[in-house]
Design an enzyme around this catalytic site. Structure first.
Site, mmCIF file in Angstrom:
data_model
loop_
_atom_site.group_PDB
_atom_site.id
_atom_site.type_symbol
_atom_site.label_atom_id
_atom_site.label_comp_id
_atom_site.label_asym_id
_atom_site.label_seq_id
_atom_site.Cartn_x
_atom_site.Cartn_y
_atom_site.Cartn_z
ATOM 1 C CG HIS A 109 -2.207 -0.889 1.137
ATOM 2 N ND1 HIS A 109 -3.125 -0.574 1.859
ATOM 3 C CD2 HIS A 109 -2.400 -1.989 0.203
ATOM 4 C CE1 HIS A 109 -3.999 -1.678 1.421
ATOM 5 N NE2 HIS A 109 -3.308 -2.349 0.625
ATOM 6 C CE1 TYR A 166 -5.836 3.526 10.762
ATOM 7 C CE2 TYR A 166 -5.181 3.817 8.490
ATOM 8 C CZ TYR A 166 -5.032 3.470 9.871
ATOM 9 O OH TYR A 166 -4.166 2.476 9.911
ATOM 10 N N PRO A 183 -3.980 0.773 18.825
ATOM 11 C CG PRO A 183 -6.006 -0.445 18.145
ATOM 12 C CD PRO A 183 -5.233 0.208 19.433
ATOM 13 C CE LYS A 190 3.933 3.747 13.325
ATOM 14 N NZ LYS A 190 4.076 3.111 11.814
ATOM 15 C CE1 TYR A 195 -1.290 4.155 9.088
ATOM 16 C CE2 TYR A 195 -0.308 3.351 7.244
ATOM 17 C CZ TYR A 195 -1.236 3.135 8.215
ATOM 18 O OH TYR A 195 -2.166 2.255 8.013
HETATM 19 C C1 PHB Z 1 -6.047 -4.275 10.874
HETATM 20 O O1 PHB Z 1 -5.815 -4.390 9.775
HETATM 21 O O2 PHB Z 1 -6.202 -5.223 11.754
HETATM 22 C C2 PHB Z 1 -5.491 -2.884 11.296
HETATM 23 C C3 PHB Z 1 -4.961 -2.189 10.431
HETATM 24 C C4 PHB Z 1 -4.657 -0.753 10.768
HETATM 25 C C5 PHB Z 1 -4.627 -0.416 11.911
HETATM 26 C C6 PHB Z 1 -5.188 -1.152 12.876
HETATM 27 C C7 PHB Z 1 -5.482 -2.497 12.618
HETATM 28 O O3 PHB Z 1 -4.191 1.002 12.380
#
Ligand code: PHB
Ligand code: APR
Length: 394
Positions: free
Chosen positions: A72, A201, A293, A297, A385
């Site tokens: 990505h 997000y 989460p 990280k 990120y």
């Molecule tokens: C996930 O795919 O579980 C996931 C992806 C990004 C995040 C947290 C969890 O920031």
């Protein structure tokens, strides 16, 4: 039994440490209290920084990751009803992340360890660590009703947040920093195609949501929920309806729903224990720190901890120098606090905090608006990120 490094815990930290030390010719035994299947049953985040991909490549456990992982170069921020793309690739001079589940990383490392014939003791009960303040530490455990002692030079505490290693340190020798957030994430895994080919997000007046994925046919979605919510109260129908309410019209339209194959609520926490070395015992990964989460990280930090630890132990045996192990804690903590700051900031920006209500929401939207229109602000987000380089600032 005797080994050079006794590793407590066969999660990603313990397994990757074992692989790195094996590559350096150092002998390890891993002692894990659960079964292998139980360890693989945990669903966690799935975004790997380049640094983590490089480490998996270094130990030769990257074939499936390169075949099945999704590269990505950007992700989307959704707020005030609209989506905006953060072009990580362009903003960071070509850096990207790989979407590949932590469960798969664990499985690959586990299979590799077994194929190399390295010892992992699963379902070890009553694991205890002893004499790590002396030159002769040891680990005791019970397996199939029999008591065992494992003598070693070093103990690596890779046993997660609820492990025995951190709990065995005298109270006065450790300082803990903690922030508990007043909400959790309700996560659903389902065999449906992802709503978008990149992560979304979302910040809304209803709270945070995240659209993530595991593959082109498997999605992982989350919505923010109060800590008092019970997962049983969330039928699949209720979850999909709630998720839809967080999305923009286009995403709402294209969302494919289906039966969940996993559903759970996870609380959010920021936590750091200092230091990470106690004589001949080291903490690594979730045993030493937790990040919320948002930004994924956790696994990446665990991977860099064990890289620093394997470097330090290798230096100890190879150059007969304690410099690396003396510096381990300080080296890790610098990187950890930077990731703690980023995860806390991203969490604070994206979630609804009951105490700040309408004012908090407006401030978040203003910051997000600034973030997407200022190249330097977007770059700061993208840079964190994709993950800071292994030797950043050293
Ligand atoms: C996930 O795919 O579980 C996931 C992806 C990004 C995040 C947290 C969890 O920031
Ligand atoms: N004895 C032996 N093993 C133990 C003990 C004990 N007393 N206590 C815990 N363990 C084991 C757990 O069963 C688990 O398999 O230690 C392992 C720790 O694994 P994780 O919790 O996955 O922690 P870590 O390997 O550091 O991985 C960090 O996991 O939580 C995520 O976001 C986090 O991605 C990060 C990663």
């Amino acid at each position: 039994m005797r080994t050079q490094v006794a590793i407590i815990g066969a999660g990603p930290s313990g397994l990757l440490l074992g692989a790195l030390l094996h590559k350096a010719g150092i002998d390890t035994v891993i002692v894990e209290r659960q079964s292998g299947d139980y360890v693989l049953g945990r669903i966690r985040a799935g975004v790997l920084e380049q640094v983590t991909v490089d480490l998996l490549q270094e130990v030769g456990v990257d074939q499936r990751l390169h075949k099945e992982g999704l590269v990505h170069g950007g992700f989307e921020l959704l707020f005030a009803g609209k989506r905006h793309r953060i072009d990580m690739h362009q903003l960071t001079g070509g850096k990207q992340v790989v979407v590949y589940g932590q469960t798969e990383v664990t499985r690959d490392l586990m299979d590799d360890r077994a194929a190399k014939g390295l010892t992992t003791i699963y379902e070890a009960e009553n694991v205890q660590v002893h004499d790590f303040d002396s030159a002769n530490p040891s680990v005791t455990y019970t397996k199939d009703g029999q008591s065992h002692t494992l003598q070693c030079d070093f103990i690596a505490g890779c046993d997660g947040f609820h492990g025995v290693c951190r709990a065995s340190v005298p109270e006065g020798s450790i300082k803990e920093y903690e922030k508990v957030y007043p909400f959790g994430w309700l996560g659903v895994l389902a065999d449906v195609p992802p709503v978008s080919h990149e992560l979304i997000y979302a910040n809304t007046e209803r709270g945070f949501a995240l659209c993530s994925m595991r593959s082109a046919t498997r999605s992982r979605y989350y919505v923010q929920v109060p800590l008092t919510d019970k997962v049983e109260a969330w039928s699949d129908e209720r979850f999909w309806a709630d998720l839809k309410d967080h999305l923009d019209p286009e995403a709402r339209e294209s969302l494919v729903t289906g039966p969940s194959i996993e559903k759970s609520i996870a609380p959010l926490r920021s936590f750091v224990a200092e230091p990470m070395r106690f004589g001949r015992m080291f903490l690594a990964g979730d045993a030493a720190h937790i990040v919320p989460p948002t930004g994924a990280k956790g696994l990446n930090l665990a991977a860099t901890d064990v890289k620093y630890l394997s470097d330090a132990i290798t230096e100890y045996y190879g150059e007969k120098s304690p410099a690396g192990i003396d510096h381990y804690s300080q080296r890790c903590l610098r990187r950890i606090w930077r990731a703690e700051r980023f995860s806390w900031w991203f969490t604070s920006l994206m979630h609804q905090f009951p105490e700040t209500a309408g004012f908090g929401q407006k401030i978040q939207e203003a910051e997000l608006d600034y973030l997407i229109h200022s190249e330097s602000a977007s770059r700061a987000l993208a840079e964190n990120y994709v993950g800071l380089p292994l030797n950043f600032g050293e």
